[in-house]
Write a protein that holds these residues in place. Sequence first.
Motif, PDB file in Angstrom:
ATOM      1  N   UNK A   1       0.861  -1.183   0.000  1.00 53.70           N
ATOM      2  CA  UNK A   1       0.000   0.000   0.000  1.00 53.70           C
ATOM      3  C   UNK A   1       0.896   1.231   0.000  1.00 53.70           C
ATOM      4  N   UNK A   2       0.702   2.096  -0.977  1.00 59.46           N
ATOM      5  CA  UNK A   2       1.646   3.197  -1.195  1.00 59.46           C
ATOM      6  C   UNK A   2       1.085   4.579  -0.897  1.00 59.46           C
ATOM      7  N   UNK A   3      -0.212   4.690  -0.684  1.00 57.84           N
ATOM      8  CA  UNK A   3      -0.818   6.010  -0.512  1.00 57.84           C
ATOM      9  C   UNK A   3      -2.058   5.916   0.349  1.00 57.84           C
ATOM     10  N   UNK A   4      -2.531   7.080   0.798  1.00 54.56           N
ATOM     11  CA  UNK A   4      -3.776   7.120   1.572  1.00 54.56           C
ATOM     12  C   UNK A   4      -4.953   6.654   0.731  1.00 54.56           C
ATOM     13  N   UNK A   5      -4.908   6.942  -0.559  1.00 58.51           N
ATOM     14  CA  UNK A   5      -6.003   6.495  -1.442  1.00 58.51           C
ATOM     15  C   UNK A   5      -6.069   4.973  -1.499  1.00 58.51           C
ATOM     16  N   UNK A   6      -4.907   4.330  -1.591  1.00 61.79           N
ATOM     17  CA  UNK A   6      -4.887   2.871  -1.601  1.00 61.79           C
ATOM     18  C   UNK A   6      -5.303   2.319  -0.235  1.00 61.79           C
ATOM     19  N   UNK A   7      -4.907   2.983   0.826  1.00 59.23           N
ATOM     20  CA  UNK A   7      -5.331   2.558   2.160  1.00 59.23           C
ATOM     21  C   UNK A   7      -6.838   2.660   2.298  1.00 59.23           C
ATOM     22  N   UNK A   8      -7.407   3.714   1.773  1.00 61.21           N
ATOM     23  CA  UNK A   8      -8.858   3.895   1.853  1.00 61.21           C
ATOM     24  C   UNK A   8      -9.576   2.793   1.074  1.00 61.21           C
ATOM     25  N   UNK A   9      -8.998   2.372  -0.044  1.00 56.65           N
ATOM     26  CA  UNK A   9      -9.593   1.269  -0.809  1.00 56.65           C
ATOM     27  C   UNK A   9      -9.596  -0.015   0.003  1.00 56.65           C
ATOM     28  N   UNK A  10      -8.589  -0.226   0.830  1.00 57.21           N
ATOM     29  CA  UNK A  10      -8.552  -1.402   1.703  1.00 57.21           C
ATOM     30  C   UNK A  10      -9.626  -1.303   2.787  1.00 57.21           C
ATOM     31  N   UNK A  11      -9.839  -0.117   3.318  1.00 60.04           N
ATOM     32  CA  UNK A  11     -10.909   0.087   4.294  1.00 60.04           C
ATOM     33  C   UNK A  11     -12.257  -0.282   3.681  1.00 60.04           C
ATOM     34  N   UNK A  12     -12.460   0.107   2.433  1.00 60.39           N
ATOM     35  CA  UNK A  12     -13.720  -0.201   1.752  1.00 60.39           C
ATOM     36  C   UNK A  12     -13.973  -1.701   1.681  1.00 60.39           C
ATOM     37  N   UNK A  13     -12.905  -2.486   1.485  1.00 56.61           N
ATOM     38  CA  UNK A  13     -13.058  -3.935   1.371  1.00 56.61           C
ATOM     39  C   UNK A  13     -13.186  -4.623   2.719  1.00 56.61           C
ATOM     40  N   UNK A  14     -12.554  -4.078   3.748  1.00 57.12           N
ATOM     41  CA  UNK A  14     -12.397  -4.788   5.018  1.00 57.12           C
ATOM     42  C   UNK A  14     -13.420  -4.379   6.073  1.00 57.12           C
ATOM     43  N   UNK A  15     -13.909  -3.163   5.996  1.00 50.96           N
ATOM     44  CA  UNK A  15     -14.849  -2.677   6.998  1.00 50.96           C
ATOM     45  C   UNK A  15     -16.273  -2.609   6.428  1.00 50.96           C
ATOM     46  N   UNK A  16     -17.231  -2.901   7.304  1.00 48.50           N
ATOM     47  CA  UNK A  16     -18.642  -2.821   6.934  1.00 48.50           C
ATOM     48  C   UNK A  16     -19.115  -1.365   6.930  1.00 48.50           C
ATOM     49  N   UNK A  17     -20.266  -1.094   6.265  1.00 46.77           N
ATOM     50  CA  UNK A  17     -20.833   0.253   6.340  1.00 46.77           C
ATOM     51  C   UNK A  17     -21.125   0.624   7.804  1.00 46.77           C
ATOM     52  N   UNK A  18     -21.018   1.902   8.141  1.00 45.26           N
ATOM     53  CA  UNK A  18     -20.798   3.034   7.236  1.00 45.26           C
ATOM     54  C   UNK A  18     -19.327   3.344   6.964  1.00 45.26           C
ATOM     55  N   UNK A  19     -18.403   2.630   7.603  1.00 43.76           N
ATOM     56  CA  UNK A  19     -16.986   2.934   7.426  1.00 43.76           C
ATOM     57  C   UNK A  19     -16.466   2.467   6.083  1.00 43.76           C
ATOM     58  N   UNK A  20     -16.916   1.298   5.638  1.00 40.56           N
ATOM     59  CA  UNK A  20     -16.482   0.749   4.360  1.00 40.56           C
ATOM     60  C   UNK A  20     -17.648   0.179   3.585  1.00 40.56           C
ATOM     61  N   UNK A  21     -17.337  -0.730   2.663  1.00 43.59           N
ATOM     62  CA  UNK A  21     -18.381  -1.311   1.814  1.00 43.59           C
ATOM     63  C   UNK A  21     -18.304  -2.837   1.790  1.00 43.59           C
ATOM     64  N   UNK A  22     -17.799  -3.434   2.855  1.00 38.57           N
ATOM     65  CA  UNK A  22     -17.753  -4.890   2.920  1.00 38.57           C
ATOM     66  C   UNK A  22     -19.167  -5.464   2.865  1.00 38.57           C
ATOM     67  N   UNK A  23     -19.315  -6.514   2.103  1.00 37.71           N
ATOM     68  CA  UNK A  23     -20.626  -7.123   1.914  1.00 37.71           C
ATOM     69  C   UNK A  23     -20.982  -8.035   3.079  1.00 37.71           C
ATOM     70  N   UNK A  24     -22.239  -8.006   3.488  1.00 34.82           N
ATOM     71  CA  UNK A  24     -22.714  -8.858   4.579  1.00 34.82           C
ATOM     72  C   UNK A  24     -22.817 -10.302   4.097  1.00 34.82           C
ATOM     73  N   UNK A  25     -22.229 -11.227   4.857  1.00 33.28           N
ATOM     74  CA  UNK A  25     -22.207 -12.625   4.437  1.00 33.28           C
ATOM     75  C   UNK A  25     -22.997 -13.555   5.330  1.00 33.28           C
ATOM     76  N   UNK A  26     -23.859 -13.013   6.186  1.00 35.22           N
ATOM     77  CA  UNK A  26     -24.627 -13.862   7.085  1.00 35.22           C
ATOM     78  C   UNK A  26     -23.833 -14.204   8.331  1.00 35.22           C
TER      79      UNK A  26
END
Length: 267
Positions: free
Chosen positions: A103-128
Amino acid sequence: MSELRSILRNHMKDKLAANQVVASMTVRLARSIEIAQIAKTAGFDTLYVDLEHNTLSIDTTCQICIAAQQIGVTPLVRVPANTPEYICRVLDGGAMGVITPHVRSAEEARAMVDLIKFPPLGHRSAGGPLSHYQYRSFPINETNAAMNDATSLVVMLETVAALENVEAIIATEGVDLLLVGSNDLCGEMGITGQYDHPRLKDAFARAITAARSVGKHVGIGGLASRDDLMTQFVTMGARYVSTGTDLAFLAAACAQKARLVREMTIG
Protein backbone atom coordinates in the motif's frame (compact mmCIF):
# COMPACT_ATOMS: atom_id res chain seq x y z
CA MET A 1 -19.78 -4.88 27.05
CA SER A 2 -22.57 -6.47 24.99
CA GLU A 3 -22.71 -10.22 24.46
CA LEU A 4 -21.71 -9.87 20.81
CA ARG A 5 -18.75 -7.63 21.56
CA SER A 6 -17.65 -10.02 24.27
CA ILE A 7 -17.70 -12.92 21.78
CA LEU A 8 -15.82 -10.86 19.21
CA ARG A 9 -13.01 -9.60 21.43
CA ASN A 10 -9.79 -9.12 19.49
CA HIS A 11 -7.06 -9.80 22.04
CA MET A 12 -4.40 -8.27 19.81
CA LYS A 13 -6.35 -5.01 19.66
CA ASP A 14 -6.86 -5.08 23.42
CA LYS A 15 -3.11 -5.31 24.01
CA LEU A 16 -2.35 -2.54 21.53
CA ALA A 17 -4.97 -0.31 23.14
CA ALA A 18 -3.21 -0.88 26.46
CA ASN A 19 0.15 0.06 24.85
CA GLN A 20 1.46 -3.47 25.36
CA VAL A 21 3.73 -5.35 22.95
CA VAL A 22 2.05 -7.98 20.76
CA ALA A 23 3.94 -11.17 19.87
CA SER A 24 3.09 -12.63 16.46
CA MET A 25 4.01 -15.86 14.70
CA THR A 26 3.89 -16.33 10.93
CA VAL A 27 2.40 -19.51 9.45
CA ARG A 28 3.98 -20.67 6.20
CA LEU A 29 4.59 -24.38 6.71
CA ALA A 30 1.72 -25.81 8.78
CA ARG A 31 -1.27 -27.19 6.90
CA SER A 32 -3.44 -28.16 9.87
CA ILE A 33 -5.15 -26.51 12.80
CA GLU A 34 -2.69 -27.77 15.42
CA ILE A 35 -0.50 -24.76 14.67
CA ALA A 36 -3.06 -22.51 16.37
CA GLN A 37 -2.80 -24.39 19.66
CA ILE A 38 1.00 -24.49 19.35
CA ALA A 39 0.98 -20.70 18.99
CA LYS A 40 -1.24 -20.41 22.06
CA THR A 41 0.89 -22.77 24.14
CA ALA A 42 4.07 -20.92 23.11
CA GLY A 43 2.56 -17.65 24.33
CA PHE A 44 1.83 -15.82 21.07
CA ASP A 45 -0.96 -13.22 21.02
CA THR A 46 -1.60 -13.55 17.31
CA LEU A 47 -0.60 -15.49 14.24
CA TYR A 48 -0.81 -14.57 10.61
CA VAL A 49 -1.11 -16.97 7.74
CA ASP A 50 1.15 -15.71 4.97
CA LEU A 51 -0.67 -16.36 1.71
CA GLU A 52 1.68 -13.97 -0.09
CA HIS A 53 4.67 -16.27 0.31
CA ASN A 54 3.34 -19.83 0.29
CA THR A 55 0.87 -22.13 -1.45
CA LEU A 56 -1.66 -22.63 1.35
CA SER A 57 -5.24 -22.78 0.13
CA ILE A 58 -7.91 -20.37 1.32
CA ASP A 59 -9.78 -23.32 2.83
CA THR A 60 -6.80 -24.44 4.93
CA THR A 61 -6.06 -20.84 5.88
CA CYS A 62 -9.59 -20.32 7.15
CA GLN A 63 -9.59 -23.57 9.15
CA ILE A 64 -6.45 -22.38 10.96
CA CYS A 65 -8.08 -19.00 11.55
CA ILE A 66 -11.23 -20.53 13.05
CA ALA A 67 -9.13 -22.74 15.34
CA ALA A 68 -7.18 -19.69 16.51
CA GLN A 69 -10.35 -17.67 17.12
CA GLN A 70 -11.69 -20.27 19.53
CA ILE A 71 -8.64 -20.17 21.83
CA GLY A 72 -7.99 -16.44 21.95
CA VAL A 73 -5.19 -16.18 19.41
CA THR A 74 -6.05 -13.39 16.96
CA PRO A 75 -5.85 -14.79 13.41
CA LEU A 76 -4.67 -12.51 10.61
CA VAL A 77 -4.00 -13.29 6.95
CA ARG A 78 -1.43 -11.61 4.74
CA VAL A 79 -3.01 -11.70 1.31
CA PRO A 80 -1.04 -12.05 -1.94
CA ALA A 81 -3.05 -9.31 -3.64
CA ASN A 82 -5.28 -6.54 -2.33
CA THR A 83 -8.35 -7.81 -4.14
CA PRO A 84 -11.83 -8.94 -3.05
CA GLU A 85 -11.32 -12.57 -4.08
CA TYR A 86 -8.70 -12.88 -1.34
CA ILE A 87 -9.68 -10.28 1.24
CA CYS A 88 -13.42 -10.89 1.40
CA ARG A 89 -13.10 -14.68 1.42
CA VAL A 90 -10.53 -14.92 4.21
CA LEU A 91 -12.48 -12.45 6.34
CA ASP A 92 -15.75 -14.33 5.94
CA GLY A 93 -13.85 -17.59 6.42
CA GLY A 94 -12.43 -16.82 9.83
CA ALA A 95 -9.70 -14.16 9.76
CA MET A 96 -10.02 -11.34 12.26
CA GLY A 97 -7.87 -9.07 10.18
CA VAL A 98 -5.95 -8.72 6.95
CA ILE A 99 -2.37 -7.64 6.29
CA THR A 100 -2.33 -5.79 2.98
CA PRO A 101 0.99 -5.60 1.08
CA HIS A 102 2.39 -2.78 -1.02
CA VAL A 103 0.00 0.00 0.00
CA ARG A 104 1.65 3.20 -1.19
CA SER A 105 -0.82 6.01 -0.51
CA ALA A 106 -3.78 7.12 1.57
CA GLU A 107 -6.00 6.49 -1.44
CA GLU A 108 -4.89 2.87 -1.60
CA ALA A 109 -5.33 2.56 2.16
CA ARG A 110 -8.86 3.90 1.85
CA ALA A 111 -9.59 1.27 -0.81
CA MET A 112 -8.55 -1.40 1.70
CA VAL A 113 -10.91 0.09 4.29
CA ASP A 114 -13.72 -0.20 1.75
CA LEU A 115 -13.06 -3.94 1.37
CA ILE A 116 -12.40 -4.79 5.02
CA LYS A 117 -14.85 -2.68 7.00
CA PHE A 118 -18.64 -2.82 6.93
CA PRO A 119 -20.83 0.25 6.34
CA PRO A 120 -20.80 3.03 7.24
CA LEU A 121 -16.99 2.93 7.43
CA GLY A 122 -16.48 0.75 4.36
CA HIS A 123 -18.38 -1.31 1.81
CA ARG A 124 -17.75 -4.89 2.92
CA SER A 125 -20.63 -7.12 1.91
CA ALA A 126 -22.71 -8.86 4.58
CA GLY A 127 -22.21 -12.63 4.44
CA GLY A 128 -24.63 -13.86 7.08
CA PRO A 129 -23.70 -15.47 10.42
CA LEU A 130 -19.94 -16.02 10.70
CA SER A 131 -17.64 -18.15 12.84
CA HIS A 132 -16.43 -14.96 14.52
CA TYR A 133 -19.69 -14.77 16.46
CA GLN A 134 -20.38 -18.50 16.65
CA TYR A 135 -22.73 -18.57 13.64
CA ARG A 136 -25.40 -16.86 15.70
CA SER A 137 -27.85 -14.28 14.43
CA PHE A 138 -27.66 -10.69 15.65
CA PRO A 139 -29.16 -7.50 14.18
CA ILE A 140 -27.05 -6.46 11.21
CA ASN A 141 -26.47 -2.95 12.51
CA GLU A 142 -25.06 -4.47 15.70
CA THR A 143 -22.86 -7.01 13.90
CA ASN A 144 -21.51 -4.44 11.44
CA ALA A 145 -20.40 -2.07 14.20
CA ALA A 146 -18.96 -4.84 16.37
CA MET A 147 -17.14 -6.50 13.48
CA ASN A 148 -15.62 -3.20 12.40
CA ASP A 149 -14.20 -2.77 15.88
CA ALA A 150 -12.97 -6.37 16.06
CA THR A 151 -11.46 -6.59 12.57
CA SER A 152 -7.91 -5.31 12.06
CA LEU A 153 -6.65 -3.66 8.90
CA VAL A 154 -2.86 -3.93 8.97
CA VAL A 155 -1.22 -1.95 6.18
CA MET A 156 2.33 -2.85 5.21
CA LEU A 157 4.94 -0.14 4.80
CA GLU A 158 7.46 -1.68 2.43
CA THR A 159 8.07 0.93 -0.26
CA VAL A 160 9.67 4.35 -0.43
CA ALA A 161 6.36 5.77 -1.64
CA ALA A 162 4.59 4.42 1.45
CA LEU A 163 7.26 5.94 3.69
CA GLU A 164 6.83 9.30 2.00
CA ASN A 165 3.07 9.09 2.56
CA VAL A 166 3.15 7.42 5.97
CA GLU A 167 1.44 10.24 7.86
CA ALA A 168 -1.57 10.21 5.53
CA ILE A 169 -1.72 6.40 5.36
CA ILE A 170 -1.80 5.79 9.11
CA ALA A 171 -4.26 8.66 9.64
CA THR A 172 -6.77 7.00 7.29
CA GLU A 173 -9.89 6.10 9.26
CA GLY A 174 -10.20 2.33 9.42
CA VAL A 175 -6.45 1.59 9.25
CA ASP A 176 -5.53 -0.01 12.56
CA LEU A 177 -1.82 -0.85 12.37
CA LEU A 178 1.19 -0.10 10.18
CA LEU A 179 3.57 -3.05 9.67
CA VAL A 180 7.05 -2.15 8.44
CA GLY A 181 8.34 -4.78 6.02
CA SER A 182 12.04 -4.27 6.64
CA ASN A 183 13.31 -6.56 3.86
CA ASP A 184 11.36 -5.02 1.02
CA LEU A 185 11.78 -1.49 2.37
CA CYS A 186 15.55 -1.88 2.55
CA GLY A 187 15.53 -3.24 -1.00
CA GLU A 188 13.49 -0.27 -2.21
CA MET A 189 15.90 2.13 -0.51
CA GLY A 190 18.92 0.49 -2.13
CA ILE A 191 20.29 -0.92 1.10
CA THR A 192 19.26 -4.57 0.72
CA GLY A 193 20.10 -6.59 3.82
CA GLN A 194 21.66 -3.62 5.62
CA TYR A 195 19.40 -3.70 8.66
CA ASP A 196 21.81 -1.59 10.72
CA HIS A 197 21.65 1.23 8.18
CA PRO A 198 20.47 4.50 9.75
CA ARG A 199 17.87 4.93 6.99
CA LEU A 200 15.94 1.93 8.30
CA LYS A 201 16.04 3.28 11.84
CA ASP A 202 14.89 6.66 10.52
CA ALA A 203 12.02 4.96 8.69
CA PHE A 204 10.85 3.31 11.90
CA ALA A 205 11.18 6.58 13.79
CA ARG A 206 9.08 8.43 11.23
CA ALA A 207 6.43 5.70 11.13
CA ILE A 208 6.22 5.50 14.93
CA THR A 209 5.89 9.27 15.25
CA ALA A 210 3.15 9.33 12.61
CA ALA A 211 1.24 6.49 14.26
CA ARG A 212 1.48 7.94 17.74
CA SER A 213 0.15 11.28 16.54
CA VAL A 214 -3.16 9.58 15.66
CA GLY A 215 -3.27 7.08 18.53
CA LYS A 216 -2.19 4.07 16.46
CA HIS A 217 0.77 1.70 16.41
CA VAL A 218 3.61 0.34 14.27
CA GLY A 219 4.67 -3.27 13.84
CA ILE A 220 8.08 -4.79 13.10
CA GLY A 221 8.42 -7.20 10.21
CA GLY A 222 11.35 -8.86 8.48
CA LEU A 223 13.77 -8.70 11.41
CA ALA A 224 13.24 -12.12 13.00
CA SER A 225 17.00 -12.82 12.89
CA ARG A 226 17.82 -9.57 14.70
CA ASP A 227 16.65 -9.66 18.31
CA ASP A 228 18.70 -6.56 19.00
CA LEU A 229 16.93 -4.47 16.38
CA MET A 230 13.48 -5.75 17.31
CA THR A 231 14.22 -4.74 20.90
CA GLN A 232 15.53 -1.36 19.81
CA PHE A 233 12.46 -0.56 17.73
CA VAL A 234 10.11 -1.66 20.52
CA THR A 235 12.00 0.70 22.82
CA MET A 236 11.41 3.42 20.23
CA GLY A 237 7.67 2.74 20.32
CA ALA A 238 6.79 -0.18 18.02
CA ARG A 239 4.18 -2.43 19.61
CA TYR A 240 3.70 -5.43 17.28
CA VAL A 241 6.56 -7.86 16.64
CA SER A 242 6.53 -10.45 13.87
CA THR A 243 8.91 -12.92 15.49
CA GLY A 244 9.41 -15.41 12.67
CA THR A 245 7.85 -18.30 10.80
CA ASP A 246 6.83 -21.78 11.87
CA LEU A 247 9.29 -23.12 9.29
CA ALA A 248 12.19 -21.12 10.75
CA PHE A 249 11.34 -22.19 14.30
CA LEU A 250 11.21 -25.86 13.31
CA ALA A 251 14.45 -25.67 11.32
CA ALA A 252 16.28 -23.94 14.19
CA ALA A 253 15.11 -26.46 16.79
CA CYS A 254 16.02 -29.37 14.52
CA ALA A 255 19.48 -27.95 13.86
CA GLN A 256 20.07 -27.42 17.57
CA LYS A 257 19.24 -31.05 18.44
CA ALA A 258 21.27 -32.45 15.55
CA ARG A 259 24.26 -30.35 16.63
CA LEU A 260 23.85 -31.58 20.20
CA VAL A 261 24.14 -35.20 19.07
CA ARG A 262 27.07 -34.52 16.73
CA GLU A 263 28.99 -32.87 19.58
CA MET A 264 28.45 -35.70 22.08
CA THR A 265 31.58 -37.39 23.32
CA ILE A 266 31.57 -41.12 22.86
CA GLY A 267 32.95 -42.85 25.94
